[in-house]
Design a protein around this motif. Structure first.
Motif, PDB file in Angstrom:
ATOM      1  N   VAL A 104       0.847  -1.198   0.000  1.00 12.00           N
ATOM      2  CA  VAL A 104       0.000   0.000   0.000  1.00 12.00           C
ATOM      3  C   VAL A 104       0.882   1.248   0.000  1.00 12.00           C
ATOM      4  O   VAL A 104       0.641   2.188  -0.769  1.00 12.00           O
ATOM      5  CB  VAL A 104      -0.973  -0.003   1.196  1.00 12.00           C
ATOM      6  CG1 VAL A 104      -1.625   1.368   1.388  1.00 12.00           C
ATOM      7  CG2 VAL A 104      -2.037  -1.075   1.009  1.00 12.00           C
ATOM      8  N   PHE A 105       1.916   1.255   0.840  1.00  6.44           N
ATOM      9  CA  PHE A 105       2.826   2.405   0.880  1.00  6.44           C
ATOM     10  C   PHE A 105       3.534   2.588  -0.461  1.00  6.44           C
ATOM     11  O   PHE A 105       3.664   3.704  -0.955  1.00  6.44           O
ATOM     12  CB  PHE A 105       3.856   2.246   2.001  1.00  6.44           C
ATOM     13  CG  PHE A 105       3.286   2.440   3.383  1.00  6.44           C
ATOM     14  CD1 PHE A 105       2.546   3.572   3.714  1.00  6.44           C
ATOM     15  CD2 PHE A 105       3.509   1.495   4.369  1.00  6.44           C
ATOM     16  CE1 PHE A 105       2.032   3.753   4.987  1.00  6.44           C
ATOM     17  CE2 PHE A 105       2.998   1.661   5.645  1.00  6.44           C
ATOM     18  CZ  PHE A 105       2.257   2.797   5.962  1.00  6.44           C
ATOM     19  N   LYS A 106       3.965   1.496  -1.076  1.00  5.82           N
ATOM     20  CA  LYS A 106       4.619   1.573  -2.391  1.00  5.82           C
ATOM     21  C   LYS A 106       3.662   2.112  -3.448  1.00  5.82           C
ATOM     22  O   LYS A 106       4.034   2.944  -4.275  1.00  5.82           O
ATOM     23  CB  LYS A 106       5.142   0.196  -2.810  1.00  5.82           C
ATOM     24  CG  LYS A 106       6.354  -0.253  -2.042  1.00  5.82           C
ATOM     25  CD  LYS A 106       6.791  -1.647  -2.470  1.00  5.82           C
ATOM     26  CE  LYS A 106       7.975  -2.116  -1.646  1.00  5.82           C
ATOM     27  NZ  LYS A 106       8.334  -3.514  -1.939  1.00  5.82           N
ATOM     28  N   ALA A 107       2.412   1.639  -3.434  1.00  2.00           N
ATOM     29  CA  ALA A 107       1.424   2.096  -4.414  1.00  2.00           C
ATOM     30  C   ALA A 107       1.115   3.587  -4.231  1.00  2.00           C
ATOM     31  O   ALA A 107       0.965   4.321  -5.212  1.00  2.00           O
ATOM     32  CB  ALA A 107       0.145   1.271  -4.302  1.00  2.00           C
TER      33      ALA A 107
ATOM     34  N   LEU B   3      -2.782  10.277   1.699  1.00  2.00           N
ATOM     35  CA  LEU B   3      -4.203   9.957   1.662  1.00  2.00           C
ATOM     36  C   LEU B   3      -4.456   8.639   2.395  1.00  2.00           C
ATOM     37  O   LEU B   3      -3.551   7.817   2.535  1.00  2.00           O
ATOM     38  CB  LEU B   3      -4.702   9.830   0.215  1.00  2.00           C
ATOM     39  CG  LEU B   3      -4.701  11.105  -0.616  1.00  2.00           C
ATOM     40  CD1 LEU B   3      -5.159  10.801  -2.040  1.00  2.00           C
ATOM     41  CD2 LEU B   3      -5.576  12.178   0.008  1.00  2.00           C
ATOM     42  N   CYS B   4      -5.670   8.449   2.836  1.00  2.00           N
ATOM     43  CA  CYS B   4      -6.056   7.219   3.513  1.00  2.00           C
ATOM     44  C   CYS B   4      -6.381   6.131   2.483  1.00  2.00           C
ATOM     45  O   CYS B   4      -6.735   6.424   1.344  1.00  2.00           O
ATOM     46  CB  CYS B   4      -7.299   7.454   4.370  1.00  2.00           C
ATOM     47  SG  CYS B   4      -7.064   8.645   5.692  1.00  2.00           S
ATOM     48  N   LEU B   5      -6.282   4.902   2.923  1.00  2.00           N
ATOM     49  CA  LEU B   5      -6.741   3.779   2.113  1.00  2.00           C
ATOM     50  C   LEU B   5      -8.224   3.593   2.399  1.00  2.00           C
ATOM     51  O   LEU B   5      -8.612   3.309   3.530  1.00  2.00           O
ATOM     52  CB  LEU B   5      -5.974   2.502   2.468  1.00  2.00           C
ATOM     53  CG  LEU B   5      -6.406   1.241   1.714  1.00  2.00           C
ATOM     54  CD1 LEU B   5      -6.099   1.374   0.226  1.00  2.00           C
ATOM     55  CD2 LEU B   5      -5.732   0.007   2.295  1.00  2.00           C
TER      56      LEU B   5
ATOM     57  N   ASP C 260      -8.048   8.004  -0.688  1.00  2.00           N
ATOM     58  CA  ASP C 260      -9.090   9.017  -0.587  1.00  2.00           C
ATOM     59  C   ASP C 260      -8.887   9.840   0.678  1.00  2.00           C
ATOM     60  O   ASP C 260      -8.203   9.417   1.618  1.00  2.00           O
ATOM     61  CB  ASP C 260     -10.454   8.318  -0.553  1.00  2.00           C
ATOM     62  CG  ASP C 260     -11.622   9.235  -0.852  1.00  2.00           C
ATOM     63  OD1 ASP C 260     -11.412  10.391  -1.266  1.00  2.00           O
ATOM     64  OD2 ASP C 260     -12.769   8.780  -0.672  1.00  2.00           O
ATOM     65  N   GLU C 261      -9.543  10.992   0.710  1.00  2.00           N
ATOM     66  CA  GLU C 261      -9.615  11.816   1.919  1.00  2.00           C
ATOM     67  C   GLU C 261     -10.715  11.254   2.820  1.00  2.00           C
ATOM     68  O   GLU C 261     -11.753  10.813   2.322  1.00  2.00           O
ATOM     69  CB  GLU C 261      -9.963  13.261   1.552  1.00  2.00           C
ATOM     70  CG  GLU C 261      -8.922  13.984   0.729  1.00  2.00           C
ATOM     71  CD  GLU C 261      -7.744  14.458   1.550  1.00  2.00           C
ATOM     72  OE1 GLU C 261      -7.803  14.426   2.795  1.00  2.00           O
ATOM     73  OE2 GLU C 261      -6.746  14.850   0.919  1.00  2.00           O
ATOM     74  N   PRO C 262     -10.514  11.283   4.125  1.00  2.00           N
ATOM     75  CA  PRO C 262     -11.579  10.816   5.023  1.00  2.00           C
ATOM     76  C   PRO C 262     -12.736  11.811   5.052  1.00  2.00           C
ATOM     77  O   PRO C 262     -12.563  12.994   4.790  1.00  2.00           O
ATOM     78  CB  PRO C 262     -10.886  10.749   6.387  1.00  2.00           C
ATOM     79  CG  PRO C 262      -9.730  11.676   6.287  1.00  2.00           C
ATOM     80  CD  PRO C 262      -9.311  11.698   4.837  1.00  2.00           C
TER      81      PRO C 262
ATOM     82  N   VAL D  28      -9.865   4.078   6.032  1.00  2.00           N
ATOM     83  CA  VAL D  28     -11.198   4.624   6.251  1.00  2.00           C
ATOM     84  C   VAL D  28     -12.227   3.708   5.593  1.00  2.00           C
ATOM     85  O   VAL D  28     -11.988   3.159   4.515  1.00  2.00           O
ATOM     86  CB  VAL D  28     -11.353   6.076   5.742  1.00  2.00           C
ATOM     87  CG1 VAL D  28     -10.529   7.035   6.574  1.00  2.00           C
ATOM     88  CG2 VAL D  28     -11.011   6.199   4.276  1.00  2.00           C
ATOM     89  N   ILE D  29     -13.344   3.546   6.290  1.00  2.00           N
ATOM     90  CA  ILE D  29     -14.433   2.694   5.812  1.00  2.00           C
ATOM     91  C   ILE D  29     -15.740   3.422   6.105  1.00  2.00           C
ATOM     92  O   ILE D  29     -15.963   3.862   7.238  1.00  2.00           O
ATOM     93  CB  ILE D  29     -14.431   1.322   6.535  1.00  2.00           C
ATOM     94  CG1 ILE D  29     -13.096   0.606   6.364  1.00  2.00           C
ATOM     95  CG2 ILE D  29     -15.581   0.450   6.040  1.00  2.00           C
ATOM     96  CD1 ILE D  29     -12.935  -0.640   7.237  1.00  2.00           C
ATOM     97  N   ALA D  30     -16.587   3.543   5.096  1.00  2.00           N
ATOM     98  CA  ALA D  30     -17.916   4.121   5.334  1.00  2.00           C
ATOM     99  C   ALA D  30     -18.688   3.167   6.236  1.00  2.00           C
ATOM    100  O   ALA D  30     -18.547   1.944   6.131  1.00  2.00           O
ATOM    101  CB  ALA D  30     -18.640   4.331   4.010  1.00  2.00           C
TER     102      ALA D  30
END
Length: 104
Positions: free
Chosen positions: A12-15, A24-26, A45-47, A62-64
């Protein structure tokens, strides 16, 4: 809740670095397919104010709220499925296609 393995977090950090989305958050989302299996989606995305926020292996996630029931107890990993073919996988006991990892 939701967890990332160290291998998934590293990727994730590499991507994020490669895509210019560092900071940005995942964001994770999930939905049920007609056969009952779970479809997983992710991106940077932004939270928002309503998001559930957590940190796993240093990754801000972040998760809706509507996706939390499907993603709770899920582990995201990054594994080599075939020689040279690496993919994110989701280990979720709520998914009918889930098979616990075997040793070895």
């Amino acid at each position: 809740m939701f967890k990332l393995t160290p291998a998934a977090a590293d990727q994730v950090f590499k991507a994020a670095k490669q895509g210019g989305t560092e900071g940005l958050c995942l964001r994770l989302a999930a939905g049920r397919n007609p056969d009952g299996s779970i479809d997983y989606r992710m991106g940077f995305d932004e939270p928002t104010e309503d998001d559930i926020r957590l940190t796993s292996e240093g990754v801000d996630v972040v998760i809706a709220p509507e996706y939390v029931p499907l993603l709770d107890q899920t582990v995201m990993d990054y594994v080599e499925l075939e020689p040279g073919q690496f993919h994110f996988i989701f280990l979720n006991p709520k998914d009918p296609t889930y098979r616990p990892p075997s040793d070895g």
